[in-house]
Design a protein around this motif. Structure first.
Motif, mmCIF file in Angstrom:
data_model
loop_
_atom_site.group_PDB
_atom_site.id
_atom_site.type_symbol
_atom_site.label_atom_id
_atom_site.label_comp_id
_atom_site.label_asym_id
_atom_site.label_seq_id
_atom_site.Cartn_x
_atom_site.Cartn_y
_atom_site.Cartn_z
ATOM 1 N N ALA A 18 0.834 -1.217 0.000
ATOM 2 C CA ALA A 18 0.000 0.000 0.000
ATOM 3 C C ALA A 18 0.864 1.260 0.000
ATOM 4 N N GLN A 19 2.034 1.188 0.675
ATOM 5 C CA GLN A 19 2.909 2.359 0.730
ATOM 6 C C GLN A 19 3.611 2.555 -0.627
ATOM 7 N N VAL A 20 4.066 1.457 -1.234
ATOM 8 C CA VAL A 20 4.761 1.569 -2.531
ATOM 9 C C VAL A 20 3.817 2.208 -3.552
ATOM 10 N N ALA A 21 2.547 1.738 -3.583
ATOM 11 C CA ALA A 21 1.578 2.281 -4.545
ATOM 12 C C ALA A 21 1.362 3.776 -4.288
ATOM 13 N N ALA A 22 1.159 4.146 -3.028
ATOM 14 C CA ALA A 22 0.874 5.553 -2.710
ATOM 15 C C ALA A 22 2.078 6.447 -3.000
ATOM 16 N N LEU A 23 3.270 5.965 -2.686
ATOM 17 C CA LEU A 23 4.465 6.786 -2.917
ATOM 18 C C LEU A 23 4.716 6.944 -4.416
ATOM 19 N N GLN A 24 4.526 5.870 -5.161
ATOM 20 C CA GLN A 24 4.734 5.961 -6.613
ATOM 21 C C GLN A 24 3.710 6.898 -7.254
ATOM 22 N N GLU A 25 2.456 6.803 -6.784
ATOM 23 C CA GLU A 25 1.418 7.712 -7.316
ATOM 24 C C GLU A 25 1.814 9.169 -7.099
ATOM 25 N N ASN A 26 2.534 9.418 -6.013
ATOM 26 C CA ASN A 26 2.937 10.788 -5.706
ATOM 27 C C ASN A 26 4.304 11.138 -6.286
ATOM 28 N N GLY A 27 4.820 10.262 -7.132
ATOM 29 C CA GLY A 27 6.046 10.577 -7.876
ATOM 30 C C GLY A 27 7.352 10.260 -7.171
ATOM 31 N N PHE A 28 7.301 9.558 -6.040
ATOM 32 C CA PHE A 28 8.542 9.257 -5.323
ATOM 33 C C PHE A 28 9.223 8.016 -5.893
ATOM 34 N N TYR A 29 10.537 7.998 -5.798
ATOM 35 C CA TYR A 29 11.341 6.844 -6.225
ATOM 36 C C TYR A 29 11.466 5.938 -4.995
ATOM 37 N N VAL A 30 10.834 4.764 -5.056
ATOM 38 C CA VAL A 30 10.760 3.881 -3.877
ATOM 39 C C VAL A 30 11.607 2.628 -4.084
ATOM 40 N N ILE A 31 12.310 2.241 -3.056
ATOM 41 C CA ILE A 31 13.053 0.974 -3.085
ATOM 42 C C ILE A 31 12.567 0.142 -1.903
ATOM 43 N N ASP A 32 12.046 -1.059 -2.178
ATOM 44 C CA ASP A 32 11.767 -1.975 -1.069
ATOM 45 C C ASP A 32 12.558 -3.245 -1.347
ATOM 46 N N TYR A 33 13.082 -3.827 -0.330
ATOM 47 C CA TYR A 33 13.903 -5.025 -0.533
ATOM 48 C C TYR A 33 13.641 -6.008 0.599
ATOM 49 N N ASP A 34 14.041 -7.242 0.373
ATOM 50 C CA ASP A 34 13.874 -8.277 1.392
ATOM 51 C C ASP A 34 15.181 -8.424 2.165
ATOM 52 N N LEU A 35 15.081 -8.342 3.471
ATOM 53 C CA LEU A 35 16.269 -8.570 4.306
ATOM 54 C C LEU A 35 16.760 -10.003 4.091
ATOM 55 N N ARG A 36 18.012 -10.217 4.339
ATOM 56 C CA ARG A 36 18.585 -11.567 4.279
ATOM 57 C C ARG A 36 17.708 -12.547 5.091
ATOM 58 N N GLY A 37 17.413 -13.717 4.506
ATOM 59 C CA GLY A 37 16.610 -14.709 5.224
ATOM 60 C C GLY A 37 15.106 -14.480 5.131
ATOM 61 N N HIS A 38 14.678 -13.453 4.389
ATOM 62 C CA HIS A 38 13.251 -13.131 4.273
ATOM 63 C C HIS A 38 12.857 -13.000 2.802
ATOM 64 N N GLY A 39 11.558 -13.264 2.531
ATOM 65 C CA GLY A 39 11.032 -13.060 1.178
ATOM 66 C C GLY A 39 11.862 -13.769 0.122
ATOM 67 N N GLN A 40 12.271 -13.016 -0.901
ATOM 68 C CA GLN A 40 13.007 -13.603 -2.029
ATOM 69 C C GLN A 40 14.523 -13.580 -1.820
ATOM 70 N N SER A 41 14.994 -13.024 -0.715
ATOM 71 C CA SER A 41 16.449 -12.935 -0.515
ATOM 72 C C SER A 41 17.038 -14.277 -0.081
ATOM 73 N N GLY A 42 18.337 -14.411 -0.273
ATOM 74 C CA GLY A 42 19.029 -15.635 0.116
ATOM 75 C C GLY A 42 18.964 -15.847 1.625
ATOM 76 N N ILE A 43 19.046 -17.099 2.039
ATOM 77 C CA ILE A 43 18.919 -17.410 3.469
ATOM 78 C C ILE A 43 20.296 -17.564 4.127
ATOM 79 N N GLY A 44 21.226 -18.187 3.403
ATOM 80 C CA GLY A 44 22.567 -18.378 3.954
ATOM 81 C C GLY A 44 22.550 -19.300 5.160
ATOM 82 N N ASP A 45 23.431 -19.017 6.127
ATOM 83 C CA ASP A 45 23.575 -19.938 7.262
ATOM 84 C C ASP A 45 22.663 -19.606 8.442
ATOM 85 N N GLY A 46 21.890 -18.531 8.350
ATOM 86 C CA GLY A 46 20.963 -18.175 9.440
ATOM 87 C C GLY A 46 21.647 -17.513 10.628
ATOM 88 N N GLN A 47 22.945 -17.270 10.519
ATOM 89 C CA GLN A 47 23.638 -16.612 11.640
ATOM 90 C C GLN A 47 23.647 -15.109 11.405
#
Ligand code: MLT
Length: 250
Positions: A18-47
């Motif tokens: 909801a925030q990405v959509a609203a910020l983009q509608e208002n012309g802002f350049y938005v970056i959202d990313y997945d922290l390590r071990g979350h979403g589409q990011s690599g998991i690695g050793d979990g440490q």
């Protein structure tokens, strides 16, 4: 100047839809990313540690060629943002702290993290997720914001045991950033759900009182998941704050 969003535990960048959509509608350049071990990011050793999450954030900014960003951190994302601004203040144009705290875990909280790790390893993510949902959503949201609850449930269940337990260890071992709050000089917005019991309004107020150039708003009809439980009110404050920064042309 870009606006970079850091999600909470144990979520992913999906929480910011909801925030990405609203910020983009208002012309802002938005970056959202997945922290390590979350979403589409690599998991690695979990440490994981919050220090490592900050290393990753700086590497991401370097990789994208971004010298300065407006950084918005929700809950665990706020822990990362607060430690990052302590380590690398020159990379921040402004700061948004949502449902988060500068305090480190108390002994009681550390013991609770250890119990969660034990439960997740024994019973899997599902039983942890149900208890967690009850803790982060306002009671009424289970009937009035069913889509938000369902989407958070899905996000949690899509994360791995290794990633979730790694993030619990990272949060339990994080430093307390309260002393560094008075050194924050960039414009800062503090948002918190009125019924947040994980990082309550009192914790938000304590940060607001210490950060010189800060504003604070309490989001109505919301608990910890304020950005998803009341996105309209949340976005209104977020966008108003960003517009006042005049960052669209930077
Ligand atoms: C989060 O939403 O990121 C976590 O609930 C924060 C925490 O457990 O301290």
């Amino acid at each position: 100047m870009p606006v970079l969003l850091i999600h909470g535990f144990p979520f992913s960048s999906e929480m910011w839809k909801a925030q990405v959509a609203a910020l983009q509608e208002n012309g802002f350049y938005v970056i959202d990313y997945d922290l390590r071990g979350h979403g589409q990011s690599g998991i690695g050793d979990g440490q994981y540690t919050v220090e490592l999450f900050v290393d990753d954030l700086m590497a991401l900014l370097d990789h994208l060629g971004i010298t300065k960003a407006v950084v918005c951190g929700f809950s665990m994302g706020g822990y990362v943002a607060l430690r990052a601004i302590e380590r690398n203040p020159e990379r921040f144009g402004a700061l948004i702290l949502c449902d988060t705290t500068s305090s480190a875990d108390s002994n009681e909280a550390k013991i609770k993290r250890a119990a969660s790790i034990k439960l997740i390893k024994k019973d899997g993510v599902r039983s942890f997720a149900e208890g967690f949902l009850k803790a982060v959503f306002y009671e009424q949201s289970f009937s009035t914001k069913q889509n938000a609850v369902e989407s958070v449930r899905k996000i949690i269940l899509s994360n791995s045991i290794t990633g979730i337990c790694g993030a619990l260890l990272a949060m339990a071992s994080r430093t307390d950033t309260t002393e560094a709050l008075s050194k924050i000089s960039v414009p800062t917005l503090v948002l918190v759900g009125e019924y947040d019991t994980i990082t309550p309004p009192a914790a938000a107020k304590a940060m607001h009182d210490r950060i010189q150039n800060s504003k604070m708003h309490i989001i109505a009809n919301a608990a910890h998941m304020s950005s998803m439980e009341n996105p309209n009110e949340f976005n209104e404050h977020f966008i108003k704050f960003l517009k006042n920064l005049n960052i669209l042309t930077d």
